[in-house]
Motif scaffolding. Structure first.
Motif, mmCIF file in Angstrom:
data_model
loop_
_atom_site.group_PDB
_atom_site.id
_atom_site.type_symbol
_atom_site.label_atom_id
_atom_site.label_comp_id
_atom_site.label_asym_id
_atom_site.label_seq_id
_atom_site.Cartn_x
_atom_site.Cartn_y
_atom_site.Cartn_z
ATOM 1 N N THR A 26 -5.415 12.294 6.496
ATOM 2 C CA THR A 26 -4.164 11.894 6.480
ATOM 3 C C THR A 26 -3.632 11.309 5.201
ATOM 4 O OG1 THR A 26 -4.662 10.708 8.757
ATOM 5 C CG2 THR A 26 -2.529 10.023 7.716
ATOM 6 N N GLN A 27 -2.413 11.672 4.864
ATOM 7 C CA GLN A 27 -1.889 11.344 3.288
ATOM 8 C C GLN A 27 -0.515 10.783 3.393
ATOM 9 O OE1 GLN A 27 -1.411 15.026 1.222
ATOM 10 N NE2 GLN A 27 -0.634 13.802 -0.678
ATOM 11 N N VAL A 28 -0.611 9.635 2.656
ATOM 12 C CA VAL A 28 1.095 9.087 2.396
ATOM 13 C C VAL A 28 0.939 9.051 0.857
ATOM 14 C CG1 VAL A 28 2.142 7.097 2.521
ATOM 15 C CG2 VAL A 28 0.754 7.790 4.426
ATOM 16 N N GLY A 29 1.745 10.016 0.284
ATOM 17 C CA GLY A 29 1.685 10.195 -1.270
ATOM 18 C C GLY A 29 0.507 10.201 -2.003
ATOM 19 N N ALA A 30 0.292 9.483 -2.813
ATOM 20 C CA ALA A 30 -1.080 9.284 -3.472
ATOM 21 C C ALA A 30 -2.139 8.675 -2.813
ATOM 22 C CB ALA A 30 -0.664 8.673 -4.777
ATOM 23 N N ARG A 31 -1.837 8.225 -1.703
ATOM 24 C CA ARG A 31 -3.052 7.718 -0.748
ATOM 25 C C ARG A 31 -3.465 8.556 0.337
ATOM 26 N NH1 ARG A 31 -3.722 2.235 0.542
ATOM 27 N NH2 ARG A 31 -5.163 1.725 2.402
ATOM 28 N N THR A 32 -4.848 9.026 0.327
ATOM 29 C CA THR A 32 -5.344 10.044 1.344
ATOM 30 C C THR A 32 -6.663 9.424 1.797
ATOM 31 O OG1 THR A 32 -4.777 11.879 -0.249
ATOM 32 C CG2 THR A 32 -6.362 12.382 1.407
ATOM 33 N N GLU A 33 -6.883 9.936 3.300
ATOM 34 C CA GLU A 33 -7.931 9.289 3.865
ATOM 35 C C GLU A 33 -8.487 10.132 4.998
ATOM 36 O OE1 GLU A 33 -7.394 5.846 7.048
ATOM 37 O OE2 GLU A 33 -7.770 5.020 5.019
ATOM 38 N N PHE A 34 -9.713 10.321 5.257
ATOM 39 C CA PHE A 34 -10.235 11.013 6.310
ATOM 40 C C PHE A 34 -10.847 10.125 7.237
ATOM 41 C CE2 PHE A 34 -13.697 10.821 3.255
ATOM 42 C CZ PHE A 34 -14.860 10.579 4.152
ATOM 43 N N GLN A 35 -10.627 10.257 8.772
ATOM 44 C CA GLN A 35 -10.802 9.504 9.714
ATOM 45 C C GLN A 35 -11.644 10.370 10.778
ATOM 46 O OE1 GLN A 35 -6.518 8.715 9.963
ATOM 47 N NE2 GLN A 35 -7.009 6.526 10.558
ATOM 48 N N PHE A 36 -12.694 9.470 11.524
ATOM 49 C CA PHE A 36 -13.508 9.876 12.374
ATOM 50 C C PHE A 36 -12.889 10.224 13.665
ATOM 51 C CE2 PHE A 36 -16.404 6.956 9.746
ATOM 52 C CZ PHE A 36 -16.605 8.029 8.735
ATOM 53 N N HIS A 50 0.774 -1.174 0.109
ATOM 54 C CA HIS A 50 -0.091 -0.046 0.171
ATOM 55 C C HIS A 50 0.878 1.230 -0.032
ATOM 56 C CE1 HIS A 50 -3.949 -2.079 1.682
ATOM 57 N NE2 HIS A 50 -3.526 -2.437 0.321
ATOM 58 N N THR A 51 1.901 1.096 0.692
ATOM 59 C CA THR A 51 2.728 2.462 0.897
ATOM 60 C C THR A 51 3.681 2.903 -0.433
ATOM 61 O OG1 THR A 51 4.387 1.178 2.072
ATOM 62 C CG2 THR A 51 2.681 2.294 3.396
ATOM 63 N N PHE A 110 -14.514 0.122 2.641
ATOM 64 C CA PHE A 110 -13.925 0.274 4.241
ATOM 65 C C PHE A 110 -13.063 1.258 4.479
ATOM 66 C CE2 PHE A 110 -10.294 -1.762 1.867
ATOM 67 C CZ PHE A 110 -10.983 -2.689 1.257
ATOM 68 N N HIS A 111 -12.972 1.676 5.740
ATOM 69 C CA HIS A 111 -12.664 3.227 6.051
ATOM 70 C C HIS A 111 -12.917 3.939 4.759
ATOM 71 C CE1 HIS A 111 -8.584 1.823 4.751
ATOM 72 N NE2 HIS A 111 -8.780 0.681 5.118
ATOM 73 N N ASN A 112 -12.094 5.114 4.621
ATOM 74 C CA ASN A 112 -12.461 6.231 3.679
ATOM 75 C C ASN A 112 -11.092 6.472 3.000
ATOM 76 O OD1 ASN A 112 -15.100 6.783 5.095
ATOM 77 N ND2 ASN A 112 -13.999 7.199 6.583
ATOM 78 N N MET A 113 -10.614 5.525 2.487
ATOM 79 C CA MET A 113 -9.432 5.756 1.655
ATOM 80 C C MET A 113 -9.669 6.184 0.205
ATOM 81 S SD MET A 113 -7.142 4.292 -0.439
ATOM 82 C CE MET A 113 -7.266 2.573 -0.775
ATOM 83 N N MET A 114 -8.583 6.928 -0.251
ATOM 84 C CA MET A 114 -8.912 7.309 -1.517
ATOM 85 C C MET A 114 -7.738 7.404 -2.347
ATOM 86 S SD MET A 114 -11.322 10.477 -0.541
ATOM 87 C CE MET A 114 -10.735 10.282 0.925
ATOM 88 N N LEU A 115 -7.432 6.968 -3.712
ATOM 89 C CA LEU A 115 -6.159 7.089 -4.275
ATOM 90 C C LEU A 115 -6.420 7.784 -5.686
ATOM 91 C CD1 LEU A 115 -5.235 3.185 -3.974
ATOM 92 C CD2 LEU A 115 -3.819 4.996 -3.394
ATOM 93 N N VAL A 116 -5.350 8.318 -6.039
ATOM 94 C CA VAL A 116 -5.394 8.912 -7.319
ATOM 95 C C VAL A 116 -4.425 8.156 -8.075
ATOM 96 C CG1 VAL A 116 -5.993 11.451 -6.373
ATOM 97 C CG2 VAL A 116 -3.581 10.733 -6.412
ATOM 98 N N CYS A 117 -4.550 8.327 -9.392
ATOM 99 C CA CYS A 117 -3.607 7.480 -10.498
ATOM 100 C C CYS A 117 -3.041 8.612 -11.530
ATOM 101 C CB CYS A 117 -4.429 6.462 -10.988
ATOM 102 S SG CYS A 117 -5.706 6.948 -12.239
ATOM 103 N N PRO A 118 -2.201 8.056 -12.046
ATOM 104 C CA PRO A 118 -1.748 9.051 -13.548
ATOM 105 C C PRO A 118 -2.726 9.830 -14.232
ATOM 106 C CG PRO A 118 -0.432 7.135 -12.988
ATOM 107 C CD PRO A 118 -1.403 6.861 -12.427
ATOM 108 N N GLN A 119 -4.020 9.244 -14.281
ATOM 109 C CA GLN A 119 -5.069 9.574 -15.184
ATOM 110 C C GLN A 119 -5.968 10.614 -14.322
ATOM 111 O OE1 GLN A 119 -4.437 6.075 -15.016
ATOM 112 N NE2 GLN A 119 -2.936 6.331 -16.817
ATOM 113 N N THR A 120 -5.896 10.593 -13.147
ATOM 114 C CA THR A 120 -6.761 11.551 -12.118
ATOM 115 C C THR A 120 -6.565 13.015 -12.572
ATOM 116 O OG1 THR A 120 -6.629 10.073 -10.617
ATOM 117 C CG2 THR A 120 -7.725 12.104 -9.887
ATOM 118 N N THR A 121 -7.543 13.629 -12.842
ATOM 119 C CA THR A 121 -7.198 14.916 -13.210
ATOM 120 C C THR A 121 -7.925 15.848 -12.236
ATOM 121 O OG1 THR A 121 -9.529 15.260 -14.327
ATOM 122 C CG2 THR A 121 -7.966 14.554 -15.587
#
Length: 465
Positions: free
Chosen positions: A382-392, A268-269, A429-440
């Protein structure tokens, strides 16, 4: 109208009765807009366990499973013709976009040249060199999934060290390798109750401590029987848990001092950058595991070793009796996967791709902060590179127990379903979001607008606005 009492810390600022009424409307909307998925789901119920190819696919909180027609780049099109902007990306499996062109072309080229022979290819040698250059570990082997890769590296290390115990962090996830399904409950190691069909007592050979807890780590290692520490550099699957400043530097010293080895699971990281989180932050692992995205979504995984560990592993194999080592499968290292990995590593997982992804992820994280402030919700981002999440919770959790306490499956499903009805896909599950090279930027704005609309429907603030 008075707000209902807060029954869960995650629901501070949420009008729960109003949210439940909204959820009922969203479920009805999902049913109305997805008749083809409903028909296929009914057919699947006749022959597929839980009505899906993998039972996890029933975890989305939808009235029935969404069925996909095709996926490309940052977009998924379902069988009812809706085009969804995908921020789930197969929970990292398609982190570099669906069907990336270089991988697709590599698969087309390999399609008439054989899929599996249980023999080496030129692609395999090229992949090994690429992995060594990227991650700084000289020796590599292949697997079909990160689960297998984790299982294999633990077996190699147990054989190489003569030690039996594995140490993991509470709330960890390393695929479905059985050894890691041990949690801390009231400070005591307990085999996870959800683990199906497990008959052996995992607590005999698995040690579990809290992430960021150096005294507990030292106490466990002092026993002198831990073969390796298997960890993500950032915990990700219970909600993200970041290492505290200095944690990994001190942890590495303790691990070395007590003769154990360190395995970094970067599945994941790898969102951090081209060489993953560990190398970017100076973590010197003895071994590294990477699954899911390394083949552009084609089933495959890799694991690498330092020169000293590789020498010990090879010696252990040479000194063992002849016969199957229990490591590897017939399809491991197959030709199709080798071709896919070569293309992904050299043409897809590039510095320029990451530059774009990190820019979009930062925009997403900033937008999430603004929306949560607008709705006065005490949630963190919280963000780790291309991985972003909001937590309650107001501040990021520091260990697995804290992260677990703020999970709220009902609220998560409400948010996910409502976003899905607005053509946005995030993880179930939880609130994880990823962006990819094609995300605008337009895709990011669409997600933020959709989340803003959903929160406007369920927050207590909206009643007095």
């Amino acid at each position: 109208m008075k707000n209902s009492p807060v029954s869960h810390p995650s629901r501070t600022g949420i009008d729960w009765p109003r949210a439940q009424a909204f959820l009922a409307r969203e479920r009805a909307s999902y049913v109305a807009r997805n008749p083809q998925s409903a028909e296929l789901a009914a057919q699947a119920q006749q022959h597929l366990l839980f009505g899906v190819p993998l039972h996890w696919m029933s975890d989305w909180g939808t009235p029935f499973a969404l069925h996909v027609a095709h996926a490309s780049g940052a977009l998924v099109t379902d069988v009812d013709g809706h085009t969804l902007v995908d921020f789930c990306l197969g929970d990292t499996g398609a982190m570099f976009g669906h069907a990336p062109a270089p991988v697709a072309q590599a698969l087309v080229n390999q399609a008439t040249r054989g899929y599996t022979t249980m023999l080496a290819t030129a692609d395999a040698a090229a992949v090994g060199q690429s992995l060594s250059e990227r991650f700084g570990l000289p020796y590599w082997q292949f697997a079909m999934s990160a689960t297998d890769a984790n299982r294999y590296i633990v077996r190699w290390i147990r054989a190489a060290t003569g030690r039996k115990k594995l140490l993991v962090f509470n709330g960890c996830y390393h695929g479905t390798i059985e050894d890691v399904f041990v949690d801390l409950v009231n400070g005591q190691p307990v085999q996870r109750s959800s683990l199906m069909g497990q008959v052996h007592d995992l607590t005999k050979h698995t040690v579990v401590v809290e992430f960021n807890d150096l005294p507990a780590l030292e106490a466990a290692l002092q026993q002198g029987d831990v073969a390796c520490v298997l960890a993500e550099p950032v915990m990700t699957n219970i909600g993200m848990v970041l290492p505290e400043p200095g944690f990994w530097s001190a942890a590495q010293a303790l691990i070395r001092q007590h003769g154990a080895l360190l395995v970094m699971d970067e599945t994941h990281t790898i969102s951090t950058g081209p060489s993953g989180y560990a190398r970017a932050h100076g973590i010197q692992a003895d071994a590294l595991v990477l699954g899911k995205p390394v083949g552009g979504g084609v089933p495959c995984a890799v694991y690498g070793m330092s020169a000293s560990l590789a020498a010990r592993a090879m010696r252990a194999k040479q000194e063992a009796p002849p016969g199957h080592s229990g490591i590897g499968t017939t399809l491991t290292g197959n030709m199709l996967a080798m071709a896919a990995m070569r293309a992904a590593l050299t043409e897809v997982m590039t510095t320029s791709a990451y530059a774009h992804m990190l820019t979009q992820a930062q925009a997403l994280a900033s937008g999430l902060h603004s929306i949560l402030q607008k709705h006065r919700l005490p949630w963190c981002v919280t963000q780790v590179g291309a991985r972003t999440e909001f937590q309650f919770c107001a501040t990021p959790p520091r260990n697995g127990s804290e992260a677990d306490r703020v999970l709220d499956g009902e609220l998560e499903h409400l948010i996910h379903l409502s976003l899905l009805n607005r053509d946005i896909l995030i993880t179930p599950f939880h609130n994880m979001m990823l962006v990819c090279p094609q995300t605008t930027p337009a895709h990011v704005a669409q997600l933020l607008d959709a989340l803003d609309a959903v929160l406007s429907e369920i927050t207590a603030l909206s009643l007095s606005a």
